[in-house]
Design a protein around this motif. Structure first.
Motif, short mmCIF file in Angstrom:
data_model
loop_
_atom_site.label_atom_id
_atom_site.label_comp_id
_atom_site.label_asym_id
_atom_site.label_seq_id
_atom_site.Cartn_x
_atom_site.Cartn_y
_atom_site.Cartn_z
N LEU A 1 69.64 49.11 19.31
CA LEU A 1 68.89 48.59 20.69
C LEU A 1 67.15 47.35 20.05
CD1 LEU A 1 67.40 49.12 22.78
CD2 LEU A 1 65.97 51.10 22.06
N VAL A 2 67.85 46.37 20.10
CA VAL A 2 66.77 44.75 19.97
C VAL A 2 66.34 44.71 20.77
CG1 VAL A 2 67.22 42.28 19.22
CG2 VAL A 2 69.06 43.98 19.28
N SER A 3 64.55 45.04 20.48
CA SER A 3 63.39 44.82 20.89
C SER A 3 62.21 43.31 20.80
CB SER A 3 62.70 46.03 21.38
OG SER A 3 63.41 47.32 21.60
N PHE A 4 61.65 42.89 21.69
CA PHE A 4 61.73 41.48 20.87
C PHE A 4 60.24 41.56 22.05
CE2 PHE A 4 65.68 41.84 23.34
CZ PHE A 4 65.38 40.80 24.58
N GLY A 5 59.49 40.22 21.96
CA GLY A 5 58.12 40.19 23.10
C GLY A 5 57.30 41.23 22.89
N GLY A 6 56.29 40.67 24.00
CA GLY A 6 55.10 41.77 24.45
C GLY A 6 54.05 41.31 24.17
N ARG A 7 52.73 41.75 24.00
CA ARG A 7 51.00 40.98 24.29
C ARG A 7 51.30 41.39 23.20
NH1 ARG A 7 47.78 42.69 29.20
NH2 ARG A 7 48.05 41.80 31.09
N TYR A 8 50.66 41.04 22.40
CA TYR A 8 50.42 41.30 20.70
C TYR A 8 50.97 41.74 20.21
CZ TYR A 8 46.29 42.25 23.60
OH TYR A 8 44.61 41.86 24.52
N GLY A 9 52.58 40.91 20.17
CA GLY A 9 53.97 40.76 19.96
C GLY A 9 54.15 40.31 19.39
N ARG A 10 54.67 40.11 18.31
CA ARG A 10 55.05 38.52 17.59
C ARG A 10 57.11 38.68 17.43
NH1 ARG A 10 53.02 33.10 14.32
NH2 ARG A 10 51.79 32.77 16.95
N GLU A 11 56.49 40.26 16.70
CA GLU A 11 58.12 40.22 15.52
C GLU A 11 58.91 41.04 16.60
OE1 GLU A 11 54.23 40.93 13.49
OE2 GLU A 11 54.62 41.69 15.90
N ILE A 12 60.20 41.06 16.52
CA ILE A 12 62.12 41.01 16.90
C ILE A 12 61.76 42.39 16.04
CG2 ILE A 12 64.14 40.83 17.61
CD1 ILE A 12 63.38 37.32 17.60
N GLU A 13 62.33 43.29 16.81
CA GLU A 13 62.72 44.63 15.65
C GLU A 13 63.96 45.19 16.68
OE1 GLU A 13 61.38 48.56 16.72
OE2 GLU A 13 59.68 47.29 17.38
N SER A 14 65.38 45.53 15.75
CA SER A 14 66.21 46.29 15.67
C SER A 14 66.32 47.95 15.59
CB SER A 14 67.85 45.50 15.35
OG SER A 14 69.00 45.96 15.52
N MET A 15 66.98 48.72 16.15
CA MET A 15 66.93 49.73 15.88
C MET A 15 68.48 50.48 16.09
SD MET A 15 65.61 53.21 17.44
CE MET A 15 63.54 53.42 17.25
N ASN A 16 69.05 51.46 14.70
CA ASN A 16 70.43 51.21 14.94
C ASN A 16 70.39 52.38 15.80
OD1 ASN A 16 72.45 52.54 14.08
ND2 ASN A 16 73.37 51.14 13.44
N LEU A 17 70.71 53.64 16.61
CA LEU A 17 70.91 53.74 17.46
C LEU A 17 71.30 55.17 17.16
CD1 LEU A 17 70.87 52.72 20.55
CD2 LEU A 17 69.16 53.91 19.99
N LEU A 18 72.74 54.77 16.27
CA LEU A 18 73.27 56.02 15.27
C LEU A 18 73.04 56.63 14.13
CD1 LEU A 18 77.12 54.99 15.70
CD2 LEU A 18 75.92 56.45 17.00
N THR A 19 72.08 55.37 12.87
CA THR A 19 71.39 55.80 12.05
C THR A 19 69.18 56.05 12.62
OG1 THR A 19 71.24 53.74 11.68
CG2 THR A 19 73.21 54.97 10.79
#
Length: 428
Positions: free
Chosen positions: A87-105
């Motif tokens: 699950l890759v999340s990106f952008g948003g107010r006050y957020g510059r980081e891109i994060e990726s969560m492995n949904l199995l682990t």
């Protein structure tokens, strides 16, 4: 001005596939488990059931499951995508980081983004430059932090994210005619059998409370590397914070055409959202190109007025999650958040309200994350109303108004239960 990129305020809906009886699975001997042989890189979320602690018990209904892992950063007006089991999340107010969560682990990877982007939607597509790779295209959004009372600049160049490496590169320049924020975005297979175009619908330019609203539609042909602003004409109304859905032919009956649906939007700054739902019938010409019919956009129904909602089609229904509506009492603006799931039937033009409830109270400022399949809907982040901020957000991050919790809904069960309820009602 052509090199601006990332900023943020959203929440998140990600669509993934599942077996219909997934939630009826019982623990079994591993040697008899039909999912143990599935490769970890496949989009095989029945495996999720075997991961300890990743799913909590349902709280509000039989279709809503809060997730134990939370986003690394509170987010609103962001977007996300499902790629393999990530699950890759990106952008948003006050957020510059891109994060990726492995949904199995539950493992999380974090990478720095470019400048902040917010109030945007994105499209996940197969890359035409890199074989067997995916790309996330962001063709609109604020490229600066300003939203209220100060002019905010829209992106002038498409942002492309590699969801595997979390790296970012610039795409084509965005024509000023369609450059906007708070727009709708879809990947549409304009030419049969060819890579889908990236299409941008409506949006607004300028400040959030005094900006100029748009009715434009522009589609980028990735093969021929050019924009087309005439393909689908214009929206029937000016709209931002909108949801656009594609309904495939044959959904309502054997001969029902492909459709674009406009739902959940606002047409004035902090004004009451219009309830009207519009559809544009489409057909393919002799050369295989998708074209609007002579009928043009037509009103097909009305819904509970909302904007900044999540809407995702499943079968004949468009499910809307949360949202917000603005109204005035004298000169005082009031905001009404939505905590329910509503379903609009594209075949009858009827909305069925309150068919389920969102966990953690009201949400708005969230956006759909697409994948190839859509039995489940992941919903993450969003605007945190004051009563929910300490539990679901991080009051020290940004302005303290963003959420970081996630939940999932089973769209197949939602659809099946609604259909059965309506069937029984028809027999009364």
């Amino acid at each position: 001005g052509g090199r601006r990129m990332f900023r943020g305020y959203i929440a998140t809906l990600a669509l993934v596939s599942f077996l219909p009886d997934f939630f009826h699975l019982k623990p079994q001997d591993p040697k008899n488990d039909p999912f143990t042989s599935a490769p970890s890189t496949s989009l095989n979320f029945p495996s999720l059931m075997r991961i300890k602690g990743i799913l909590k018990d349902p709280v509000n209904s039989t279709n809503n499951w809060p997730l134990t892992p939370r986003l690394a950063f509170p987010r609103r007006n962001h977007d996300c995508a499902i790629v393999d089991n990530e699950l890759v999340s990106f952008g948003g107010r006050y957020g510059r980081e891109i994060e990726s969560m492995n949904l199995l682990t539950g493992e999380v990877k974090i990478a720095p983004g470019p400048v902040e982007i917010h109030h945007f939607l994105s499209a996940l597509v197969d890359s035409i430059e890199f074989e067997n790779e995916k790309e996330i295209w962001i063709p609109c959004g604020y490229a600066t932090g300003a939203v209220i009372d100060k002019e905010g600049d829209p992106l002038s160049t498409v942002v492309i994210i590699d969801p595997r490496t979390l790296s970012v590169r610039e795409g084509p320049a965005i024509p000023q005619e369609i450059s906007s924020t708070a727009c709708g975005v879809l990947a549409v297979e304009v030419e049969a059998g060819k890579p889908p175009h990236i299409c941008v619908f409506g949006g607004s330019v300028g400040t959030h409370n005094k900006g100029t609203f748009k009715d434009t539609i522009g589609c980028y042909d990735r093969l021929n590397k050019k924009w087309d602003t005439t393909l689908f004409g214009r929206l029937p109304v000016v709209a931002d914070h909108l949801n656009i859905a594609f309904i495939p032919q044959g959904t309502c009956c054997e001969y029902s055409p492909d459709k674009l649906i406009l739902i959940n939007y606002r047409s004035s700054a902090y004004g009451t959202s219009p309830p009207d739902v519009f559809a544009l019938d489409l057909k393919r010409d002799a050369d295989g190109f998708l074209r609007p019919t002579a009928k043009g956009w037509a009103k097909i129904g009305q819904v509970n007025p909302m904007s900044a909602a999540v809407a995702t089609p499943y079968g004949r229904y468009i499910f809307s999650f949360g949202g917000i509506n603005h109204y005035r009492v004298g000169r005082v603006r009031k905001d009404k958040g939505e905590e329910f799931v509503n379903a609009f039937d594209v075949c009858t033009g009827i909305e069925h309200r309150g068919i389920d409830k969102i966990g953690g109270g009201m949400r708005f400022a969230h956006a759909k994350c697409s994948s190839e399949m859509n039995h489940l809907a992941f919903l993450c982040g969003g605007h945190a109303f004051p009563q929910y901020r300490s539990e679901y957000g991080n009051v020290t991050y940004g302005d303290g108004k963003s959420r970081k919790d996630c939940e999932l809904f089973d769209l197949k069960r939602l659809s099946g239960q609604l259909t059965e309820k309506l069937r029984k009602k028809s027999l009364e």
